[in-house]
Design an enzyme around this catalytic site. Structure first.
Site, PDB file in Angstrom:
ATOM      1  N   HIS A 121      -5.391  -4.230  -7.185  1.00  0.00           N
ATOM      2  CA  HIS A 121      -5.236  -2.831  -7.600  1.00  0.00           C
ATOM      3  C   HIS A 121      -6.101  -2.469  -8.802  1.00  0.00           C
ATOM      4  O   HIS A 121      -5.842  -1.453  -9.468  1.00  0.00           O
ATOM      5  CB  HIS A 121      -3.761  -2.557  -7.933  1.00  0.00           C
ATOM      6  CG  HIS A 121      -2.838  -2.810  -6.779  1.00  0.00           C
ATOM      7  ND1 HIS A 121      -3.022  -2.269  -5.527  1.00  0.00           N
ATOM      8  CD2 HIS A 121      -1.702  -3.558  -6.679  1.00  0.00           C
ATOM      9  CE1 HIS A 121      -2.058  -2.674  -4.717  1.00  0.00           C
ATOM     10  NE2 HIS A 121      -1.251  -3.462  -5.385  1.00  0.00           N
ATOM     11  N   ASP A 147      -2.630  -2.738  -0.549  1.00  0.00           N
ATOM     12  CA  ASP A 147      -1.702  -3.787  -0.124  1.00  0.00           C
ATOM     13  C   ASP A 147      -1.684  -3.944   1.391  1.00  0.00           C
ATOM     14  O   ASP A 147      -1.745  -5.053   1.912  1.00  0.00           O
ATOM     15  CB  ASP A 147      -0.273  -3.449  -0.589  1.00  0.00           C
ATOM     16  CG  ASP A 147      -0.097  -3.647  -2.080  1.00  0.00           C
ATOM     17  OD1 ASP A 147      -0.718  -4.547  -2.645  1.00  0.00           O
ATOM     18  OD2 ASP A 147       0.689  -2.874  -2.676  1.00  0.00           O
ATOM     19  N   HIS A 151      -1.236 -10.502  -7.676  1.00  0.00           N
ATOM     20  CA  HIS A 151      -2.245  -9.729  -6.943  1.00  0.00           C
ATOM     21  C   HIS A 151      -2.600  -8.424  -7.649  1.00  0.00           C
ATOM     22  O   HIS A 151      -3.639  -7.834  -7.391  1.00  0.00           O
ATOM     23  CB  HIS A 151      -1.737  -9.405  -5.532  1.00  0.00           C
ATOM     24  CG  HIS A 151      -0.855  -8.192  -5.478  1.00  0.00           C
ATOM     25  ND1 HIS A 151       0.405  -8.157  -6.032  1.00  0.00           N
ATOM     26  CD2 HIS A 151      -1.057  -6.938  -4.976  1.00  0.00           C
ATOM     27  CE1 HIS A 151       0.931  -6.962  -5.839  1.00  0.00           C
ATOM     28  NE2 HIS A 151       0.073  -6.199  -5.208  1.00  0.00           N
ATOM     29  N   HIS A 201      22.790  11.345  30.608  1.00  0.00           N
ATOM     30  CA  HIS A 201      23.811  11.832  31.539  1.00  0.00           C
ATOM     31  C   HIS A 201      24.936  12.585  30.832  1.00  0.00           C
ATOM     32  O   HIS A 201      25.971  12.852  31.417  1.00  0.00           O
ATOM     33  CB  HIS A 201      24.430  10.667  32.331  1.00  0.00           C
ATOM     34  CG  HIS A 201      23.450   9.749  32.969  1.00  0.00           C
ATOM     35  ND1 HIS A 201      22.940   8.652  32.321  1.00  0.00           N
ATOM     36  CD2 HIS A 201      22.863   9.775  34.195  1.00  0.00           C
ATOM     37  CE1 HIS A 201      22.078   8.018  33.113  1.00  0.00           C
ATOM     38  NE2 HIS A 201      22.010   8.686  34.254  1.00  0.00           N
ATOM     39  N   ASP A 224       5.063 -11.006  -6.600  1.00  0.00           N
ATOM     40  CA  ASP A 224       3.613 -11.175  -6.633  1.00  0.00           C
ATOM     41  C   ASP A 224       2.931 -10.262  -7.651  1.00  0.00           C
ATOM     42  O   ASP A 224       2.153  -9.380  -7.301  1.00  0.00           O
ATOM     43  CB  ASP A 224       3.034 -10.948  -5.230  1.00  0.00           C
ATOM     44  CG  ASP A 224       1.631 -11.532  -5.094  1.00  0.00           C
ATOM     45  OD1 ASP A 224       0.926 -11.616  -6.119  1.00  0.00           O
ATOM     46  OD2 ASP A 224       1.251 -11.906  -3.979  1.00  0.00           O
TER      47      ASP A 224
HETATM   48 FE1  FES Z   1      23.685   7.743  30.634  1.00  0.00          FE
HETATM   49 FE2  FES Z   1      23.741   7.813  27.954  1.00  0.00          FE
HETATM   50  S1  FES Z   1      24.839   9.049  29.336  1.00  0.00           S
HETATM   51  S2  FES Z   1      22.522   6.599  29.214  1.00  0.00           S
HETATM   52 FE    FE Z   2       0.427  -4.269  -4.522  1.00  0.00          FE
END
Ligand code: FES
Ligand code: FE
Length: 442
Positions: free
Chosen positions: A206, A349, A201, A96, A198
């Site tokens: 890897h 990962d 792992h 708005h 970790d």
């Molecule tokens: Fe209406 Fe931001 S102006 S939600």
């Molecule tokens: Fe990793």
């Protein structure tokens, strides 16, 4: 969960009620990383991110201070800024047409005559600002909680380790090459706990990626005597002292040469010989609750929670500002090949965390414990290293430190005075206090 015994409940990785409590007790209270100062150098520069699931705008002000406010219009709640980053004179809501200045103050709106006198006091309908903003050597943090300890106290002894990456040379650091976002169907804590400690792992998960990146050479062996877990207030850094593990994994010989001939000698002068060897070693780190980085590899990242079973990973390349452009480019290429979204290591990962999250949710499976006891007897007093120290990089100590802090905050019910000190070796005896029953006595 019982961290003295070394086990966790699987519920913390999928339960909606626990997730909601995490948003309130952790993400609405802790200091959270929101930006690097160099991302928004000029007045009007902004970026958008999240603190927990709260969307926020981080904006440089005319006086060069930084404000952080909620990215949600007080009219119907729409985001007032859809962009990731940019420079703005004002933020105007799409719905708005309410307009806010770069300090978040409501300036005016579309067809303002529709409001009768007394309908709205514009001075009271700005964008909600966070309670505090502070920075540590270029890293900007914000918090919704006015009662939080100072950022310096919150980071505590961990600053000694954090300096390895943010203060290892003149001129500080910067994040370069933009931000990469990925969605991973996994609980946010799996990313954090992996980086907090970790190392275990890495040589397994890897293995093929390491060989592909390095002419068939395997992951560097871990020296279990001269490697450590260090944690303070839930932050953690696991590291060796060999100096070249992560730099080797980056797979860029020019960066290795720059590190050996230029950066490490300067770092040794600035931070001491010890930290110059920690920096490039096989190492990884996390800042509680949801930031992680690899010092020698130069990936820097935040794990944004998106529900109990999804996270948004945001990653950047962190470099020293005074590095030659050629080295910055080499590091960027190396990070993309290792921890970019298609990198050799990143994909390994993500698949594991996704399957950890999913399988922990099974109604029968969720009643089973998870094992976090590795190295529980290896605590030591170290004359040089601050924080709570355990020997041997293959260890669950930093993960236990992370979940101990998590548990403290989840149980403290809103008051920082109830949160125990987890900063250093000063804490003796049992690792955790006995916790009362309730939601989190898991
Ligand atoms: Fe209406 Fe931001 S102006 S939600
Ligand atoms: Fe990793």
């Amino acid at each position: 969960m019982d961290l003295d015994e070394g086990w966790l409940s699987r519920r913390i990785f999928h339960d909606q009620d626990i997730y909601e409590a995490e948003m309130r007790n952790i993400f609405a209270r802790c200091w959270l990383f929101v930006a690097h100062e160099t991302q928004i150098p000029n007045p009007g520069d902004f970026l958008t991110t999240y603190m927990g699931e709260d969307a926020v705008i981080v904006c440089r002000q005319k006086d060069l201070s930084i404000k952080v406010f909620v990215n949600s219009c007080p009219h119907r709640g729409n985001k007032v800024c859809y962009a990731d980053a940019g420079n703005a004179r004002r933020f105007v809501c799409n719905y708005h047409g309410w307009g806010f200045d770069t300090a978040g103050k409501l300036q005016g709106m579309h067809e303002e005559y529709c409001y009768d006198p007394g309908d709205i006091d514009k001075s009271k309908w700005g964008l909600k600002e966070v309670a505090k903003v502070d920075s540590y050597k270029g890293l900007v943090f914000a918090t919704f909680d006015p009662a939080v300890p100072s950022l310096a106290d919150y980071l505590g002894d961990y600053r000694w380790y954090l300096d390895c990456i943010v203060d290892n040379d003149e001129g500080g650091t910067e994040l370069i090459g933009g931000c990469i976002k990925s969605i991973i169907p996994a609980n946010w804590k799996f990313g954090v706990e992996n980086f907090v400690g970790d190392a275990y792992h890495a040589g397994w998960t890897h293995d093929s990626g390491t060989r592909a990146m390095n002419d068939g050479n395997p992951f560097p062996p871990i020296d279990m005597v001269n490697s450590f877990h260090a944690s303070a207030n839930g932050h953690g850094h696991e590291f060796g002292l060999e100096g070249v593990g992560d730099i080797f994994l980056l797979g860029r010989p020019k960066v290795m040469e720059y590190y050996n001939s230029v950066l490490r000698p300067r770092m040794a002068k600035r931070l001491g010989e010890r930290r110059s060897m920690i920096f490039g070693s096989v190492a990884s780190a996390s800042i509680f609750p949801n930031v992680s980085y690899l010092p020698g590899i130069s990936t820097f990242r935040t794990w944004l929670p998106k529900g109990p079973m999804q996270l948004e990973l945001r990653t950047w390349v962190i470099v020293n500002r005074n590095m030659p452009d050629e080295i910055k480019e080499e590091i960027t290429t190396g990070v993309m090949q290792t921890f970019g979204p298609g990198g050799a290591f990143e994909m390994d990962d993500g698949e594991n965390w996704e399957n950890c999250t999913l399988s922990n949710r099974g109604v029968v499976t969720r009643e089973e414990k998870l094992h976090y006891r590795c190295g529980i007897g290896r605590k030591l007093d170290h004359p040089e290293f601050p924080g709570t120290i355990y020997r041997g990089q293959y260890n669950d100590a930093n993960q236990r430190g992370f979940y101990r802090r998590w548990q403290d905050l989840m149980n403290a019910g809103g008051a920082w005075s109830e949160v125990p000190d987890r900063n250093s070796n000063r804490l003796r005896g049992r690792e955790t206090r006995d916790l009362p029953g309730g939601l989190l006595n898991l």
